[in-house]
Design a protein around this motif. Structure first.
Motif, mmCIF file in Angstrom:
data_model
loop_
_atom_site.group_PDB
_atom_site.id
_atom_site.type_symbol
_atom_site.label_atom_id
_atom_site.label_comp_id
_atom_site.label_asym_id
_atom_site.label_seq_id
_atom_site.Cartn_x
_atom_site.Cartn_y
_atom_site.Cartn_z
ATOM 1 N N GLN A 120 0.827 -1.208 0.000
ATOM 2 C CA GLN A 120 0.000 0.000 0.000
ATOM 3 C C GLN A 120 0.864 1.263 0.000
ATOM 4 O O GLN A 120 0.538 2.250 -0.665
ATOM 5 C CB GLN A 120 -0.925 -0.003 1.221
ATOM 6 C CG GLN A 120 -2.023 -1.054 1.169
ATOM 7 C CD GLN A 120 -2.823 -1.134 2.464
ATOM 8 O OE1 GLN A 120 -2.476 -0.511 3.470
ATOM 9 N NE2 GLN A 120 -3.900 -1.905 2.447
ATOM 10 N N GLN A 148 2.196 1.775 -3.499
ATOM 11 C CA GLN A 148 1.170 2.320 -4.383
ATOM 12 C C GLN A 148 1.015 3.833 -4.217
ATOM 13 O O GLN A 148 0.601 4.524 -5.145
ATOM 14 C CB GLN A 148 -0.170 1.637 -4.116
ATOM 15 C CG GLN A 148 -0.219 0.177 -4.542
ATOM 16 C CD GLN A 148 -1.468 -0.530 -4.037
ATOM 17 O OE1 GLN A 148 -2.281 0.045 -3.302
ATOM 18 N NE2 GLN A 148 -1.621 -1.796 -4.422
ATOM 19 N N ARG A 149 1.370 4.340 -3.055
ATOM 20 C CA ARG A 149 1.219 5.775 -2.776
ATOM 21 C C ARG A 149 2.542 6.539 -2.867
ATOM 22 O O ARG A 149 2.659 7.659 -2.379
ATOM 23 C CB ARG A 149 0.607 5.959 -1.381
ATOM 24 C CG ARG A 149 -0.852 5.511 -1.302
ATOM 25 C CD ARG A 149 -1.304 5.284 0.115
ATOM 26 N NE ARG A 149 -2.716 4.963 0.203
ATOM 27 C CZ ARG A 149 -3.225 3.742 -0.023
ATOM 28 N NH1 ARG A 149 -2.416 2.742 -0.355
ATOM 29 N NH2 ARG A 149 -4.528 3.528 0.067
ATOM 30 N N ARG A 150 3.525 5.941 -3.518
ATOM 31 C CA ARG A 150 4.848 6.564 -3.583
ATOM 32 C C ARG A 150 4.816 7.914 -4.289
ATOM 33 O O ARG A 150 5.555 8.842 -3.908
ATOM 34 C CB ARG A 150 5.842 5.628 -4.270
ATOM 35 C CG ARG A 150 5.508 5.303 -5.727
ATOM 36 C CD ARG A 150 6.391 4.176 -6.235
ATOM 37 N NE ARG A 150 6.160 3.859 -7.630
ATOM 38 C CZ ARG A 150 5.164 3.110 -8.096
ATOM 39 N NH1 ARG A 150 4.295 2.584 -7.225
ATOM 40 N NH2 ARG A 150 5.023 2.869 -9.380
ATOM 41 N N HIS A 151 3.967 8.043 -5.315
ATOM 42 C CA HIS A 151 3.901 9.320 -6.034
ATOM 43 C C HIS A 151 3.292 10.407 -5.153
ATOM 44 O O HIS A 151 3.740 11.568 -5.174
ATOM 45 C CB HIS A 151 3.087 9.169 -7.320
ATOM 46 C CG HIS A 151 3.660 8.153 -8.267
ATOM 47 N ND1 HIS A 151 4.914 8.298 -8.834
ATOM 48 C CD2 HIS A 151 3.163 6.980 -8.733
ATOM 49 C CE1 HIS A 151 5.166 7.256 -9.623
ATOM 50 N NE2 HIS A 151 4.118 6.447 -9.576
ATOM 51 N N PHE A 152 2.290 10.038 -4.355
ATOM 52 C CA PHE A 152 1.703 11.010 -3.435
ATOM 53 C C PHE A 152 2.718 11.426 -2.374
ATOM 54 O O PHE A 152 2.822 12.609 -2.022
ATOM 55 C CB PHE A 152 0.465 10.424 -2.758
ATOM 56 C CG PHE A 152 -0.009 11.240 -1.585
ATOM 57 C CD1 PHE A 152 -0.716 12.418 -1.782
ATOM 58 C CD2 PHE A 152 0.287 10.853 -0.278
ATOM 59 C CE1 PHE A 152 -1.134 13.189 -0.710
ATOM 60 C CE2 PHE A 152 -0.120 11.612 0.802
ATOM 61 C CZ PHE A 152 -0.837 12.785 0.584
ATOM 62 N N PHE A 172 -5.486 5.442 4.607
ATOM 63 C CA PHE A 172 -4.174 5.264 4.002
ATOM 64 C C PHE A 172 -3.227 4.728 5.069
ATOM 65 O O PHE A 172 -3.472 4.887 6.274
ATOM 66 C CB PHE A 172 -3.639 6.593 3.449
ATOM 67 C CG PHE A 172 -3.406 7.638 4.502
ATOM 68 C CD1 PHE A 172 -2.147 7.826 5.067
ATOM 69 C CD2 PHE A 172 -4.451 8.433 4.973
ATOM 70 C CE1 PHE A 172 -1.922 8.774 6.049
ATOM 71 C CE2 PHE A 172 -4.239 9.386 5.958
ATOM 72 C CZ PHE A 172 -2.974 9.558 6.503
ATOM 73 N N VAL A 227 2.896 6.781 5.737
ATOM 74 C CA VAL A 227 3.054 7.845 4.739
ATOM 75 C C VAL A 227 3.547 9.121 5.411
ATOM 76 O O VAL A 227 4.388 9.851 4.854
ATOM 77 C CB VAL A 227 1.707 8.099 4.025
ATOM 78 C CG1 VAL A 227 1.705 9.439 3.292
ATOM 79 C CG2 VAL A 227 1.410 6.970 3.048
ATOM 80 N N SER A 230 7.010 10.969 4.349
ATOM 81 C CA SER A 230 6.922 12.273 3.697
ATOM 82 C C SER A 230 7.709 13.324 4.464
ATOM 83 O O SER A 230 8.417 14.154 3.874
ATOM 84 C CB SER A 230 5.453 12.689 3.572
ATOM 85 O OG SER A 230 5.342 13.993 3.031
#
Length: 309
Positions: free
Chosen positions: A52, A55-59, A147, A151, A155
């Motif tokens: 998961q 999948q959110r690496r770009h965000f 999510f 993250v 970030s």
């Protein structure tokens, strides 16, 4: 005049076949959708959790890049403070410790030694003091979206790494132009792996600090004191071998990851030397140990981060 109600047309075999197919296909799709859903409020398995995050690496990257270099917005000099502030800190420590207390004795290129210490150690401190706040600062996001909470620390650490690039560039410029002039060599290329290891270590520390502070909010007031001890115990502006003669204390401080990072930076930037194998081995062990253990430690309390405190 009364109107006669029309009788519905009888279903043909084709209508019945289409209805049966539609009901069966809808039932299959619903089952597949149900199988893909996770129960609300449960922590996903570790492998799925990592997937998961991927999948959110770009965000994660977009969020870090959008918030980076923004700590000085609203000031007259803006992002120039990212460079000016570490230099002012170096000046203060140079006057107090270098000139007044004479801690510079025995240190080759003390100006460069000091600039590297006061510029490149604080990101490690912020990984704890600032990382402790990431869950609290992300409350609105946690309440509004589903999510993986990791993250937020990732970030934050990426943003901190981007924020450190201008000060690092200024360090390289200053040590080259200020006497005794540490000019660029091939050893400067080693800055890249040291920098990457530093911020992987910082991410592991952020995971630890974020979970501990979420469960024990009072730690927000304690972390700054602990990191200040770490700052003074990492040889930021003096060589502690001059002041400590107890072998056990020296051995303990010699494996301090903050001291290792600063020593390795100084070796390749100031002294045109390759950091020794022992330093690389210790730093890699600290880095991956903190990163893996910190990630699992943070993941274990995934559900708790949504609880208001």
């Amino acid at each position: 005049m009364s109107t006669q109600s029309q009788e519905p047309m009888p279903m043909t075999w084709l209508d019945r076949a289409y209805e049966n197919y539609y009901m069966r296909s809808s039932h299959v799709v619903s089952d597949r959708q149900l199988e893909s859903l996770d129960p609300v409020g449960l922590r996903p398995p570790l492998g799925k959790y990592i997937a998961q995050l991927w999948q959110r690496r770009h965000f994660i990257w977009a969020d870090a890049r959008a918030k980076a270099l923004g700590s000085q917005r609203g000031t007259l000099l803006g992002n120039a403070w990212l460079i000016v502030k570490p230099m002012l800190d170096a000046l203060v420590y140079f006057v107090i410790f270098g000139l007044l207390l004479q801690t510079s004795r025995g240190i080759e290129n003390f100006v460069g030694y000091l600039i590297i210490g006061v510029t490149l150690f604080p990101p490690l401190q912020r990984s704890i003091t600032g990382g402790a706040q990431v869950v609290r600062n992300g409350r609105n996001m946690i309440r509004g979206f589903s999510f993986p909470r990791a993250v937020l620390p990732i970030s934050y650490t990426l943003r901190s790494a981007i924020d450190t690039l201008p000060p690092l560039a200024s360090v390289l410029f200053l040590v080259a132009v200020l006497p005794p002039h540490a000019l660029p060599t091939l050893h400067w290329l080693l800055i890249i792996p040291i920098f990457l290891l530093q911020f992987m270590l910082a991410l592991g520390l952020t995971f630890f600090a974020a979970r501990i502070t979420t469960l024990f909010p009072d730690m927000r007031n304690i972390w700054p004191f602990l990191t200040q001890f770490w700052f003074y115990g990492s040889g930021v502006f003096f060589s502690y071998e001059r002041f400590i003669d107890h072998p056990t204390v020296l051995a303990f401080m010699d494996v301090n990851p903050g001291y290792l990072i600063l020593t390795m930076y100084r070796d390749c930037i100031l002294y045109d030397a390759m950091p020794d194998t022992r330093s690389w081995a210790l730093l890699i062990t600290w880095t991956f140990g903190a990163l893996v253990l910190g990630f699992v430690f943070f993941w274990e309390k995934e559900v708790a981060y949504a609880v208001e405190r």
